[in-house]
Design a protein around this motif. Structure first.
Motif, PDB file in Angstrom:
ATOM      1  N   THR A 220      42.808  29.181  80.243  1.00  0.00           N
ATOM      2  CA  THR A 220      42.108  30.468  80.159  1.00  0.00           C
ATOM      3  C   THR A 220      42.675  31.320  79.017  1.00  0.00           C
ATOM      4  OG1 THR A 220      41.667  30.455  82.547  1.00  0.00           O
ATOM      5  CG2 THR A 220      41.503  32.574  81.412  1.00  0.00           C
TER       6      THR A 220
ATOM      7  N   THR B  35      40.060  18.166  80.946  1.00  0.00           N
ATOM      8  CA  THR B  35      40.643  19.380  80.379  1.00  0.00           C
ATOM      9  C   THR B  35      41.749  19.060  79.376  1.00  0.00           C
ATOM     10  OG1 THR B  35      40.144  20.607  82.401  1.00  0.00           O
ATOM     11  CG2 THR B  35      41.830  21.528  80.957  1.00  0.00           C
TER      12      THR B  35
ATOM     13  N   ALA C 109      45.100  25.991  84.820  1.00  0.00           N
ATOM     14  CA  ALA C 109      43.911  26.829  84.638  1.00  0.00           C
ATOM     15  C   ALA C 109      44.270  28.117  83.906  1.00  0.00           C
ATOM     16  CB  ALA C 109      43.291  27.149  85.996  1.00  0.00           C
ATOM     17  N   THR C 110      45.439  28.682  84.211  1.00  0.00           N
ATOM     18  CA  THR C 110      45.900  29.901  83.526  1.00  0.00           C
ATOM     19  C   THR C 110      46.115  29.640  82.034  1.00  0.00           C
ATOM     20  OG1 THR C 110      47.021  30.618  85.569  1.00  0.00           O
ATOM     21  CG2 THR C 110      47.679  31.692  83.498  1.00  0.00           C
TER      22      THR C 110
ATOM     23  N   THR D  66      41.428  29.945  75.812  1.00  0.00           N
ATOM     24  CA  THR D  66      40.029  30.328  75.604  1.00  0.00           C
ATOM     25  C   THR D  66      39.925  31.762  75.088  1.00  0.00           C
ATOM     26  OG1 THR D  66      39.377  28.868  77.433  1.00  0.00           O
ATOM     27  CG2 THR D  66      37.759  30.495  76.690  1.00  0.00           C
ATOM     28  N   ILE D  67      40.690  32.665  75.715  1.00  0.00           N
ATOM     29  CA  ILE D  67      40.674  34.081  75.295  1.00  0.00           C
ATOM     30  C   ILE D  67      41.145  34.213  73.848  1.00  0.00           C
ATOM     31  CG2 ILE D  67      41.779  36.326  75.693  1.00  0.00           C
ATOM     32  CD1 ILE D  67      41.798  35.583  78.709  1.00  0.00           C
TER      33      ILE D  67
ATOM     34  N   ALA E 215      38.386  25.315  80.990  1.00  0.00           N
ATOM     35  CA  ALA E 215      38.919  26.234  81.995  1.00  0.00           C
ATOM     36  C   ALA E 215      38.079  26.193  83.268  1.00  0.00           C
ATOM     37  CB  ALA E 215      38.963  27.657  81.427  1.00  0.00           C
ATOM     38  N   CYS E 216      36.755  26.187  83.106  1.00  0.00           N
ATOM     39  CA  CYS E 216      35.863  26.112  84.274  1.00  0.00           C
ATOM     40  C   CYS E 216      36.043  24.796  85.020  1.00  0.00           C
ATOM     41  CB  CYS E 216      34.404  26.274  83.841  1.00  0.00           C
ATOM     42  SG  CYS E 216      33.986  27.912  83.241  1.00  0.00           S
TER      43      CYS E 216
ATOM     44  N   THR F 173      49.608  25.050  79.847  1.00  0.00           N
ATOM     45  CA  THR F 173      48.709  23.922  80.130  1.00  0.00           C
ATOM     46  C   THR F 173      49.507  22.638  80.328  1.00  0.00           C
ATOM     47  OG1 THR F 173      46.973  24.945  78.776  1.00  0.00           O
ATOM     48  CG2 THR F 173      46.725  22.606  79.286  1.00  0.00           C
TER      49      THR F 173
ATOM     50  N   VAL G 221      39.203  24.819  87.148  1.00  0.00           N
ATOM     51  CA  VAL G 221      39.025  25.739  88.284  1.00  0.00           C
ATOM     52  C   VAL G 221      38.124  25.085  89.336  1.00  0.00           C
ATOM     53  CG1 VAL G 221      38.004  27.933  89.010  1.00  0.00           C
ATOM     54  CG2 VAL G 221      39.467  27.847  86.984  1.00  0.00           C
TER      55      VAL G 221
ATOM     56  N   GLY H 282      36.354  27.064  77.068  1.00  0.00           N
ATOM     57  CA  GLY H 282      35.839  27.737  78.271  1.00  0.00           C
ATOM     58  C   GLY H 282      35.373  26.723  79.312  1.00  0.00           C
TER      59      GLY H 282
END
Length: 585
Positions: free
Chosen positions: A113, A46, A109-110, A116-117, A224-225, A155, A228, A221
């Motif tokens: 994410t 990541t 992870a937050t 990614t958004i 992020a996956c 991050t 998680v 994305g």
């Protein structure tokens, strides 16, 4: 008659998730370690998946300048490593390693994410450039930059907290007093280093390709996956983990010694060091009784005042009275600081591999047949060089060094660091010469004024700088870890990690500072680092780094010559050194 040594069903210094003594057969071992390795592989995938290709995202999508993009990347990485110190302090003093990993993995992870958004919602990035009028590119501003920096630094916070505890929690799953488990622990660190590089390879090849060809939203994305999934795997092992009691942070001990010495700065030191407070004076049952007694040294004598027995002190505590051994442990750390300071510049050179070297690659011919290599994927040569250098060192260099230097280890940790520093200098020379050739090719083809043009020069001209810095990292990284681990007092094991990671962090921050200063000084008259690299003088920046590295190497050699290893220092006093376990990050 002595009783035979047996390994009990429960461990005396480890507990399960309910606070009961951990059962050897039902906790720890490889099952637990494998889940911890999983979260580390996901963390590395990541973090690097974002970092190695971030400079192209900032320049091409967010339309930031080359200098601004480079400092953003190095500040992001520098903050990640600096926050490892905070994460280590929190884990050692308040939360423990398990909770620290769980909480900071969630934070990471937050952050990913949100990143990614931001790549999905059009309003969170500037409009695309008009290819016919590149000068009309609108740079990111306002809320777009706020969301970007929020995502990156969340991050970084998560990475720092997670990285600080993963290897330590992994080592907690093995019992050092059991010969079989001690061997397994050694294998764990080997696999830990392997998984770090597997994550690195995955990020610089697969993830970078996805980001450049399918879109950033897919690449980020997946990041992020991945984190998680790593968090879920980690939490699923809760019932099997072994937990250790909080040991406290070594930073607290260092601060306490300085505070106690300052409070008694007016006091006179006794002529006989044996009159100072030491481990044998501590009341029975205290944890300090377990410490290995260290001999008194004459350096940094002002700190000895922390161990003066002051009868006016009614209630002694660590902030007004330290043992002489506590003081000597702090002195051991202080003796390492010159070596620590002279290794920072290596990581400044290293930082260029994720910033300007990637920017160079975007302007060059990256084709192999019909396939085009993503610019950030060139760091695969960097990672490959590390993986190649480590076995090459063990199989080829060590046997030769043993015969030549008469040292069973081959090269000492300080010699390994020295080799890494030399390789970083050669890398910057190679980078400068390659940049000169790139600019000449651009000029001869009339492409100097077109920042989007592809220069007819193969990107593989950049390979030497990646390979040399990668080989340099293999020497410097392991040399630094070995040095700090060996030389830090046993009771301050986490300090070795802190010293190492802080050199990485400061190396990135020094890179940011140099880029900012150079850009400001040269910005109005023949800028070294313009937005159009074809009109710049990046080679002068590389020459500057080479010169600074040469000066740093000269200073390093002086301090390395002056330094006396802890085991030799203690051996001269007739004291046998206790072993400390290894850690990798």
């Amino acid at each position: 008659m002595s009783l035979p040594v047996t390994q009990g069903k429960t461990l005396p210094d480890a507990w399960d998730y309910k606070g009961r003594p951990a059962e050897r057969s039902k906790s720890g071992g490889w099952t637990s370690a494998a889940m911890i390795l999983g979260v580390e592989a996901c963390e590395r995938l990541t973090t690097l998946g974002i970092a190695v290709n971030l400079v192209t995202y900032l320049t091409k999508t967010m339309h930031l300048g080359n200098a601004t993009s480079a400092t953003t990347v190095t500040n992001f990485l520098g903050t990640s490593f600096m926050l490892c110190l905070l994460g280590g302090f929190i884990a050692d003093t308040f939360l423990g390693r398990y909770l620290t990993i769980g909480i900071f993995a969630t934070v990471q992870a937050t952050g990913v994410t949100i990143l990614t958004i931001s790549t999905i919602i059009p309003s969170l990035r500037p409009p695309k450039c008009n290819l016919d009028h590149a000068a009309t590119c609108t740079p990111a501003s306002g809320m777009q930059l706020i969301i970007l920096y929020l995502a990156l630094y969340l991050t970084a916070l998560g990475t720092g907290g997670l990285k600080s505890s993963v290897s330590g929690f992994g080592s907690d799953q093995f019992d050092e007093s059991d010969p079989e488990e001690k061997t397994q622990m050694t294998n764990f660190f080997n696999w830990f280093f392997f998984f770090i590089n597997i994550g690195s390879l995955g990020s610089v090849t697969i993830l970078v390709y996805i980001q450049d060809n399918l879109g950033r939203e897919w690449g980020y994305g997946i990041c992020a996956c991945a984190i998680v999934i790593g968090l879920v795997v980690f939490l699923s092992g809760t019932r099997r983990y072994r937990f250790k009691k909080l040991v406290g942070s070594p930073l607290t001990q260092i601060a306490a010694v300085f505070v106690a010495a300052w409070r008694k700065r007016e006091s006179e030191l006794p002529s006989d060091p044996s009159l100072l407070y030491n481990v044998e004076d501590v009341a029975d049952g205290s944890k300090k009784k377990k410490k290995q007694k260290l001999p008194h040294s004459k350096q940094f004598r002002f700190l000895d005042k922390a161990a003066i027995k002051d009868p006016s002190i009614r209630e002694a505590n660590k902030w007004n009275l330290a043992t002489l051994t506590d003081v000597e442990e702090v002195k051991l750390v202080l003796r390492m600081l010159p070596i620590w300071a002279t290794t920072i510049i290596f990581w400044t050179v290293y930082a260029q591999m994720t910033t300007f070297s990637v920017s160079q690659a975007t302007t060059m011919d990256r084709h192999i047949g019909s396939f085009q290599i993503p610019p950030a994927s060139l760091t695969v040569f960097f990672v490959g060089s590390i993986l190649l250098t480590v076995p090459l060192y063990d199989r080829l260099i060590v046997p030769i060094a043993r015969k030549v230097l008469k040292n069973p280890q081959g090269l000492t940790p300080l010699q390994r660091i020295g080799v890494g520093l030399v390789l970083s200098i050669i890398a910057m020379v190679a980078a400068a010469l390659t940049e000169i050739k790139r600019l000449r090719t651009a000029s001869s083809n009339g492409l100097s004024n077109n920042p989007a043009a592809k220069i007819p020069l193969t990107v593989f001209w950049l390979c030497p700088q990646f390979l040399l810095v990668g080989a340099g990292e293999a020497f410097t990284y392991i040399g630094q870890l070995d040095f700090f681990l060996r030389e830090c007092p046993k009771g301050m094991k986490t300090m070795s990690t802190g010293l190492f990671l802080s050199t990485l962090s400061l190396g990135f921050f020094v890179s940011s500072l140099l880029v900012t200063v150079v850009h400001k000084v040269t910005g109005n008259n023949k800028p070294w680092l313009p937005d159009n690299l074809n009109q710049g003088r990046l080679y002068d920046f590389y020459w500057l780094l080479a010169i600074l590295s040469c000066l740093n190497l000269a200073i390093y050699l002086v301090f390395a010559k002056w330094y006396v290893y802890k085991d030799k220092r203690l051996a001269d006093e007739g004291i046998e050194l206790e072993e400390a376990e290894a850690t990798f990050h």
